[in-house]
Design a protein around this motif. Structure first.
Motif, PDB file in Angstrom:
ATOM      1  N   LEU A 124      18.575 118.461  75.685  1.00  0.00           N
ATOM      2  CA  LEU A 124      18.033 119.732  76.177  1.00  0.00           C
ATOM      3  C   LEU A 124      17.776 119.603  77.682  1.00  0.00           C
ATOM      4  O   LEU A 124      16.638 119.673  78.152  1.00  0.00           O
ATOM      5  CB  LEU A 124      16.729 120.075  75.434  1.00  0.00           C
ATOM      6  N   VAL A 167      15.537 122.180  79.650  1.00  0.00           N
ATOM      7  CA  VAL A 167      14.236 122.534  79.075  1.00  0.00           C
ATOM      8  C   VAL A 167      13.171 121.568  79.590  1.00  0.00           C
ATOM      9  O   VAL A 167      13.374 120.350  79.614  1.00  0.00           O
ATOM     10  CB  VAL A 167      14.290 122.490  77.536  1.00  0.00           C
ATOM     11  N   ILE A 225      16.185 123.645  67.480  1.00  0.00           N
ATOM     12  CA  ILE A 225      15.734 124.455  68.621  1.00  0.00           C
ATOM     13  C   ILE A 225      16.891 125.270  69.186  1.00  0.00           C
ATOM     14  O   ILE A 225      16.748 126.475  69.449  1.00  0.00           O
ATOM     15  CB  ILE A 225      15.118 123.538  69.702  1.00  0.00           C
ATOM     16  N   LYS A 226      18.053 124.657  69.365  1.00  0.00           N
ATOM     17  CA  LYS A 226      19.200 125.373  69.921  1.00  0.00           C
ATOM     18  C   LYS A 226      19.638 126.533  69.024  1.00  0.00           C
ATOM     19  O   LYS A 226      20.071 127.576  69.522  1.00  0.00           O
ATOM     20  CB  LYS A 226      20.362 124.407  70.128  1.00  0.00           C
ATOM     21  N   THR A 256      16.565 118.863  68.141  1.00  0.00           N
ATOM     22  CA  THR A 256      17.262 119.641  69.169  1.00  0.00           C
ATOM     23  C   THR A 256      18.222 120.647  68.553  1.00  0.00           C
ATOM     24  O   THR A 256      18.371 121.760  69.063  1.00  0.00           O
ATOM     25  CB  THR A 256      18.019 118.712  70.131  1.00  0.00           C
ATOM     26  N   ASN A 313      15.547 130.714  71.807  1.00  0.00           N
ATOM     27  CA  ASN A 313      16.151 130.904  73.124  1.00  0.00           C
ATOM     28  C   ASN A 313      15.559 129.873  74.087  1.00  0.00           C
ATOM     29  O   ASN A 313      14.347 129.876  74.333  1.00  0.00           O
ATOM     30  CB  ASN A 313      15.879 132.326  73.621  1.00  0.00           C
ATOM     31  N   THR A 314      16.400 128.978  74.614  1.00  0.00           N
ATOM     32  CA  THR A 314      15.893 127.894  75.451  1.00  0.00           C
ATOM     33  C   THR A 314      15.738 128.277  76.919  1.00  0.00           C
ATOM     34  O   THR A 314      15.332 127.443  77.739  1.00  0.00           O
ATOM     35  CB  THR A 314      16.829 126.667  75.353  1.00  0.00           C
ATOM     36  N   TRP A 344       6.805 127.900  67.705  1.00  0.00           N
ATOM     37  CA  TRP A 344       7.362 128.621  68.851  1.00  0.00           C
ATOM     38  C   TRP A 344       6.430 129.766  69.207  1.00  0.00           C
ATOM     39  O   TRP A 344       6.095 130.607  68.364  1.00  0.00           O
ATOM     40  CB  TRP A 344       8.755 129.162  68.543  1.00  0.00           C
ATOM     41  N   LEU A 347      12.220 127.748  78.735  1.00  0.00           N
ATOM     42  CA  LEU A 347      11.403 127.228  77.638  1.00  0.00           C
ATOM     43  C   LEU A 347      10.701 125.938  78.063  1.00  0.00           C
ATOM     44  O   LEU A 347      11.279 125.104  78.766  1.00  0.00           O
ATOM     45  CB  LEU A 347      12.288 126.940  76.422  1.00  0.00           C
TER      46      LEU A 347
END
Length: 397
Positions: free
Chosen positions: A344, A347, A313-314, A310, A318-319, A202, A322
Motif C-alpha cells: 500500500l 497509504v 483493504i484494496k 492489504t 477507497n485508498t 473503516w 487513506l
C-alpha cells in the motif's frame, strides 16, 4: 417510594458521576498475558473524553497457558475443565488487577468499575458451525462475579452475548470504541488491529456512521505464533527474527490466499477455530510444500497475514487519502508492517500512538469504554451492527 437496595444505589451513584475511573481487561487468543488499562472517562457517546491513566500487561505463566489450551478453540473439550476454568480465570484475573493497583498505589475504592472481556475459548458464528437449528454463538469464560467479589469493585462482563442476541456475531466489538475515540471529520481512516485475528474499522471522513465498516479479515498473529510454538518452542516471532531468516514460499502463499473465508462478504468474524495449523497443513499439501523449512514457513505465514489484510483493504475501501493506524501485537511485527507498507505505497501507515492511544492497550481501553457506555451511554447505530449496550453487571456484595 421504595428505597433502592445498596447495590442498586451504588450502581445509580456510579452512573450519575460525570467522570468515572474504570479498568478495562483484555485477554486475547494469543494467551500472552492480561492487559489491564486504567482509564478516566468524562461523558459518554461521541462526546466522550478519555485518558489512559495506567497500563500494564501481566504475562501469563506457562502453566496457565497450558491449562487454557486444553479447552481453547477445541470442538470437544473436558466439560469439568471448562467449568473449573470459568471460576479460576475470574479469580486469577481479579488477583492480577489487585496486583496492578498495588503497584500503582491506587486503592480499589478509587475505581468505579471493571470491564472484563474474559477469555474466549470458542467462537462459533453460524456461517462456520453450519448447524441449521442453532444461532451464532461465542463463549468467553472468567466469571464476572468472581472478579467483582475478589476485587470489591463493581464489574461488567460478557459483552459479546448481547451483540449476538440482537442479531450480530459477537465480534468484532472494536467498532464502538473506534467510532467514539478514533473518528475524525474530513479524514478517511482505517483502525487496524492485528491481534490473534486481524480486524479493522473503516471510518469515512464524512462522519456518516451508516457507512462505517468493522470486520474480521483473517489471521493476524495466530498462525505465526502457533508455528513458532511448534517449530521453535517460542511464543511468537520477536522482532520478526525468524521471518527475516526465511524466504516467502509463493506456491504456499497462493494456496493460503485461496481460502474461501478471505473472499466472503464483510462484515464477518473468525478465529483460531478456522485459522490454525490444520489449515496450514492442508494448504501445504495442496501446494506440495510440506517439506519447506520452518523459517520459510514463518516467513510465508507472516506474508500471508500482510497480504490478506492489504487485499481486503484494496477490494473494499477507497485508498485515496487513506490513513491506517495499527494496534495489537502485530503492530510490533516489522515484517508484517513492512509488507503492508510495500503493498500500500500510497497509504499513510502508523500505529495508534499517533491518535494518542497506546497500541498495546487499545483493546483493553475498548472494553473500559464499553463499560462506561453500559453505565451511562445510549445505544449508537453504526452501520448494520446491533444498536445495543452490552455487558452483564456483577456486584461485589
Amino acid at each position: 417510594m421504595v428505597p433502592l437496595n445498596s447495590n442498586l444505589q451504588h450502581l445509580f451513584n456510579i452512573a450519575q458521576k460525570p467522570t468515572k475511573m474504570g479498568i478495562g481487561l483484555m485477554s486475547g487468543t494469543s494467551l500472552d498475558g492480561l492487559d489491564i488499562a486504567l482509564c478516566r472517562f468524562t461523558g459518554n457517546g461521541i462526546s466522550t473524553q478519555f485518558e489512559l491513566v495506567k497500563f500494564i500487561t501481566i504475562p501469563y505463566p506457562e502453566s496457565f497457558k497450558q491449562e487454557v489450551q486444553q479447552v481453547f478453540a477445541k470442538r470437544q473439550a473436558d466439560l469439568e475443565k471448562v467449568t473449573l476454568l470459568n471460576a479460576y480465570i475470574g479469580t486469577y484475573h481479579a488477583e492480577l488487577i489487585l496486583q496492578a493497583l498495588h503497584e500503582w498505589n491506587i486503592q480499589p475504592a478509587e475505581v468505579d468499575f471493571i470491564a472484563s472481556h474474559g477469555q474466549t475459548i470458542y467462537h462459533a458464528p453460524k456461517r462456520l458451525h453450519q448447524h441449521a437449528n442453532y444461532p451464532n454463538a461465542t463463549l468467553q469464560i472468567g466469571d464476572g462475579d468472581h472478579v467483582a467479589v475478589k476485587t470489591g469493585i463493581f464489574t461488567i462482563s460478557d459483552f459479546r452475548q448481547k451483540h449476538i442476541a440482537a442479531g450480530g456475531e459477537g465480534a468484532p466489538l472494536a467498532l464502538y470504541g473506534d467510532v467514539l475515540l478514533g473518528n475524525k471529520s474530513g479524514e478517511n481512516r482505517v483502525l487496524l488491529n492485528v491481534g490473534g485475528i486481524a480486524n479493522l474499522t473503516w471510518l469515512p471522513g464524512d462522519n456518516d456512521f451508516s457507512r462505517v465498516l468493522c470486520t474480521d479479515i483473517g489471521p493476524g498473529n495466530t498462525l505465526i505464533d502457533a508455528a513458532c510454538r511448534k517449530y521453535f518452542n517460542k511464543p511468537f516471532d520477536e522482532d520478526s527474527a525468524i521471518a527475516y531468516k526465511g524466504t516467502v514460499n509463493q506456491p504456499l502463499l497462493e494456496a493460503l490466499l485461496a481460502h474461501p473465508f478471505l473472499t466472503e462478504k464483510a462484515p464477518k468474524t473468525t478465529g483460531p477455530e478456522l485459522f490454525n495449523l490444520d489449515l496450514v497443513a492442508e494448504a501445504q499439501k495442496a501446494s506440495s510444500t510440506e517439506n519447506i523449512s520452518p523459517q520459510d514457513l514463518i516467513s510465508t505465514l507472516s506474508a500471508f497475514t500482510a497480504a490478506s489484510i492489504t487485499s481486503f483493504i484494496k477490494e473494499n475501501i477507497n485508498t485515496h487519502n487513506l490513513k491506517i493506524f495499527t494496534s495489537g501485537g502485530g503492530a510490533r511485527n516489522p515484517f508484517v508492517i513492512g509488507e503492508l507498507k510495500k503493498m500500500l505505497p500510497d497509504v499513510f501507515v502508523d500505529d495508534s500512538n499517533a491518535l494518542g492511544i497506546n497500541p498495546d492497550a487499545k483493546e483493553a481501553i475498548l472494553f473500559a469504554l464499553l463499560g462506561n457506555e453500559a453505565l451511562s451511554g445510549e445505544p449508537v447505530k453504526i452501520g448494520d451492527n446491533p444498536e445495543v449496550l452490552m455487558g452483564k453487571f456483577s456486584f461485589p456484595g
